[in-house]
Design an enzyme around this catalytic site. Structure first.
Site, short mmCIF file in Angstrom:
data_model
loop_
_atom_site.label_atom_id
_atom_site.label_comp_id
_atom_site.label_asym_id
_atom_site.label_seq_id
_atom_site.Cartn_x
_atom_site.Cartn_y
_atom_site.Cartn_z
N GLY A 194 -3.16 -1.73 -6.99
CA GLY A 194 -2.08 -2.71 -7.14
C GLY A 194 -2.39 -3.71 -8.24
N SER A 231 -2.71 -8.23 2.81
CA SER A 231 -3.20 -8.14 4.19
C SER A 231 -3.57 -9.53 4.71
CB SER A 231 -4.42 -7.23 4.26
OG SER A 231 -4.10 -5.98 3.71
N HIS A 264 0.84 -1.20 0.00
CA HIS A 264 0.00 0.00 0.00
C HIS A 264 0.88 1.26 0.00
CE1 HIS A 264 -2.82 -2.89 2.13
NE2 HIS A 264 -3.58 -2.46 1.14
#
Ligand code: PAF
Length: 284
Positions: A147, A190, A37
């Site tokens: 992304g 994540s 990120h």
């Protein structure tokens, strides 16, 4: 950095920031930020005078048996990371602010949403497209960054922005940023934090198996043969199942039987325990 939970206050700040022609970049996220990120944030800063980040764990993109409740939420930690990166604005709406009582609309992007994660996760991309469309209208960025790790998501967002004329006058550009990887090649996500240490060690087989399949196809093997190798490597390295593994046209996401002239992408989703990992690679 200013943080907003309410749309009216966000809009006032966006108007003030962009007054006089300053450019604003948006990095949409669901929080639980990692280096991937932050790479998007740093890239965003090259394209605009101010960077806005949204953190919103979007319930409409989670299926009934998915990890919505367990999805990591760490706003204070995320906020400190963004502050250190020089982000101007953090948009962190509540679910009620994003989806007020009576909310009844949804965006479905046909075609690119259908296969791969769209087939495994019904409704997922409708949820993504709807919330990203709302984020574009709320933040009115000149550029938005996503992304490449979520290659199909990027294709869906690009198709939606094109079809619904979102690329002008508000979001002028949608930029895909290459996947950031751990030293052993695993794509940052994540969801990697759900892996136990042995599962985390086994997960490195995913990028390795993909490189192997890529090399096979670049040496002329048909996609089926390379995918069989890839599945075997994953299943003998600690993965429990493979949701999909395909070579596809990089733009339309049509499945390909072998490499041709057009840019192609290898797309994989595989599970270790209850964790589902996705990754993709340019081939050819
Ligand atoms: O990639 C994500 O984190 C999410 O799907 C996005 C784009 C922020 C929409 O909720």
């Amino acid at each position: 950095m200013q943080t907003f939970e309410r749309l009216d206050m966000l809009r006032t700040e966006v108007a003030a920031l962009t007054d006089g022609g300053a450019r604003l970049a948006l990095v949409p996220t669901m929080g639980a930020l990692h280096e991937g990120h932050l790479t998007l944030v740093r890239e965003a800063a090259k394209h605009a005078d101010h960077v806005a980040v949204s953190i919103f764990v979007n319930p409409t993109q989670f299926g009934p048996n998915e990890d919505l409740d367990a999805y990591p939420r760490q706003l204070a930690e995320d906020s400190a990371m963004l502050e250190a990166e020089g982000v101007s604005l953090l948009w962190a709406p509540t679910v009620g602010e994003m989806y007020p009582m009576g909310f009844a609309s949804s965006i479905a992007v046909e075609g690119v949403s259908a296969g791969f994660c769209g087939a495994n996760r019904p409704g997922h991309f409708d949820g993504v497209a709807t919330v990203v469309c709302k984020l574009f209208h709320q933040v009115l960025p000149h550029v938005a960054l996503f992304g490449e790790k979520d290659w199909q998501q990027l294709a869906v967002i690009r198709a939606m922005a094109r079809d619904l004329d979102l690329t002008r006058p508000h979001v002028t550009d949608i930029i895909g940023v290459p996947t950031v990887r751990e030293p052993d090649g695993l794509a940052m996500s994540s969801r990697n934090r759900y892996l136990t240490p042995p599962q985390r060690a086994a997960a490195a087989a995913l990028p390795n198996a993909m490189q192997l399949a890529k090399a096979e196809m670049e040496m002329g093997a048909p996609a089926d043969t390379a995918m069989a190798t890839l599945r075997e490597v994953l299943l003998t390295s600690g993965f429990d199942s493979v949701d999909y593994a395909n070579l596809a046209d990089a733009g339309s996401l049509q499945v390909l039987e072998k490499l041709g002239e057009e840019p192609a992408r290898l797309l994989v989703a595989a599970r270790i325990g209850s964790t589902r990992l996705i990754d993709n690679l340019a081939v050819g």
